[in-house]
Design an enzyme around this catalytic site. Structure first.
Site, short mmCIF file in Angstrom:
data_model
loop_
_atom_site.label_atom_id
_atom_site.label_comp_id
_atom_site.label_asym_id
_atom_site.label_seq_id
_atom_site.Cartn_x
_atom_site.Cartn_y
_atom_site.Cartn_z
N ARG A 1 -2.96 -20.73 -0.36
CA ARG A 1 -1.72 -19.97 -0.47
C ARG A 1 -0.48 -20.83 -0.16
NH1 ARG A 1 -3.09 -13.98 2.08
NH2 ARG A 1 -3.69 -13.04 0.10
N GLY B 1 -8.98 -12.66 -2.16
CA GLY B 1 -9.73 -12.13 -1.03
C GLY B 1 -11.07 -12.83 -0.81
N LYS C 1 -16.49 -0.57 -0.01
CA LYS C 1 -16.21 0.86 -0.22
C LYS C 1 -15.86 1.23 -1.64
CE LYS C 1 -14.72 2.33 4.34
NZ LYS C 1 -13.48 2.66 5.08
N GLY D 1 -5.73 -7.43 -2.50
CA GLY D 1 -5.22 -6.08 -2.73
C GLY D 1 -4.17 -6.05 -3.83
C1 3PG Z 1 -3.49 -10.14 2.18
O1 3PG Z 1 -4.01 -11.16 2.62
O2 3PG Z 1 -4.12 -9.15 1.80
C2 3PG Z 1 -1.98 -10.15 2.01
O3 3PG Z 1 -1.43 -11.25 2.66
C3 3PG Z 1 -1.40 -8.86 2.53
O4 3PG Z 1 -1.76 -8.69 3.86
P1 3PG Z 1 -2.03 -7.20 4.42
O5 3PG Z 1 -3.25 -6.70 3.70
O6 3PG Z 1 -2.23 -7.36 5.89
O7 3PG Z 1 -0.82 -6.39 4.07
MG MG Z 2 -5.08 -7.24 2.44
#
Ligand code: 3PG
Ligand code: MG
Length: 375
Positions: A39, A330, A176, A353
């Site tokens: 990132r 993720g 989930k 997300g």
């Molecule tokens: C993540 O890693 O999902 C993003 O940086 C957003 O973070 P958050 O899910 O804690 O809002």
């Molecule tokens: Mg997140």
């Protein structure tokens, strides 16, 4: 302009201007060291473009979920150190979430952020699904634009959805069904096949009448799973499962507990934690035929070596696929990096997300804010 969202060039001459850049430097940190710097590196094209054009750059980010108060555990210091090497001259503000105003989108906090700044750039794709102060606030008062990373992520991910190469296969995992329901529905209207592994596959298997032992189960999603399985798009579910017997502990092989393969039915007390080898091979065959692949969510608890095989095989299949391959951030991005396969994937998204929400909604709060920004 992409999708009506201004880009860096639309800011005009940035020389001598103070530019606030929202980045997503929410990186995994262990013992004060950054474990995966994807990132940070991904933001460099934007940071260096601004600096090369004479701007003074202040970057800001959240890190973790510190609940609105300073917490040394979530210090951005390791990121600051790395930035000093990779982008000297860029200032990094403290963790935005140390202030409760960030998540509340508090106007007073926004005012503090934009003070002394002339322009705003959002390059935090991974956080652009959050309507937080630093994402949606500055465009209300500062001329604003998307950075290069945000722009590229949106182009790739919306391209998957709006102009797919076929067959388009999506692979979903994670724990989930309820978390992914929106994106499953959105994907089922565009994909040619959906592969489901990870913890969420057990609610689907239960909906088919299988016994799932002590595996993850969302009873309130069973009817939804039935509806999805009855739809026109083929949903590929595991035909064999690797499970942990009673007394075993996830992530702790020393605690004992037997690990065994089963078909679609598990005995009482056994917890399915990975897809089995037969399933991994079947999924790989489907992936090999795809001209476009989107993968989000591991097939099992890959952090535990006893349950990493399914995720590894799927990651290898995605890496080998000749079609256009995208990993939706993720855990699946982390798994791909862990297996050393990241450079054989066409696009590894920096957002988990955010990439799901973009595919589901076709837009994000951060993009809408830029579109509406003052000029
Ligand atoms: C993540 O890693 O999902 C993003 O940086 C957003 O973070 P958050 O899910 O804690 O809002
Ligand atoms: Mg997140």
């Amino acid at each position: 302009m992409i999708n009506g969202v201004p880009q860096l060039e639309d800011l005009g001459d940035v020389a001598g201007k103070a530019v606030l850049v929202r980045c997503d430097f929410n990186v995994p940190i262990k013992d004060g060291e950054i474990v995966d710097d994807l990132r940070v590196r991904a933001a460099l094209p934007t940071l260096s473009w601004l600096q090369d054009h004479g701007a003074t750059v202040t970057a800001c980010t959240h890190l973790g979920r510190p609940k609105g108060a300073p917490d040394p555990k979530y210090s951005v210091e390791p990121v600051r150190k790395l930035l000093a090497e990779l982008a000297p001259g860029v200032t990094l503000l403290d963790n935005l979430r140390f202030d409760p105003g960030e998540e509340a989108d508090d106007p007073a906090f926004v005012a503090k952020l934009v003070e002394g700044q002339d322009l705003y750039v959002n390059d935090a794709f991974g956080a652009s699904h959050r309507a937080h102060a630093s994402i949606v606030g500055p465009p209300r008062t500062l001329p604003s634009a998307a950075g290069r990373l945000l722009e590229q992520e949106v182009e790739v991910l919306l391209g998957l959805r709006n102009d797919p190469r076929r067959p388009f296969i999506a692979i979903l995992g994670g724990s989930k069904v309820s978390d992914k329901l929106g994106v499953i529905d959105a994907l089922l209207s565009v994909v040619d096949g959906l592969i489901i592994g990870g913890g969420m596959c057990f609610t689907f298997l239960a909906a088919q009448g299988h016994s799932i032992g002590a595996s993850l189960f969302e009873e309130d999603q069973v009817n939804t799973c039935r509806r999805l399985l009855d739809g026109a798009v083929p949903i590929h579910l595991p035909s064999d499962i690797t499970a942990l017997g009673p007394g075993g502990k996830i992530g702790d092989p020393a605690a004992g507990g037997e690990v065994r393969q089963f078909g679609r039915d598990l005995p009482d007390g056994w917890m399915g934690l990975d897809i089995g080898p037969g399933t991994a091979a079947e999924f790989s065959d489907v992936i090999a035929e795809a001209r476009q692949v989107l993968w989000n969510g591991p097939m099992g608890v890959f952090e535990d070596p006893r349950f990493e095989a399914g995720t590894r095989t799927v990651a290898e299949a995605v890496a080998d696929c000749r079609g256009f391959t995208v990993i939706g951030g993720g855990d699946s991005a982390a798994a791909t990096a862990q297996f050393g396969l990241a450079d054989r994937i066409d696009h590894v998204s920096t957002g988990g997300g955010a990439s799901l929400e973009l595919i589901e909604q076709g837009d994000l709060p951060g993009l809408a804010a830029l579109r509406d920004s003052v000029r």
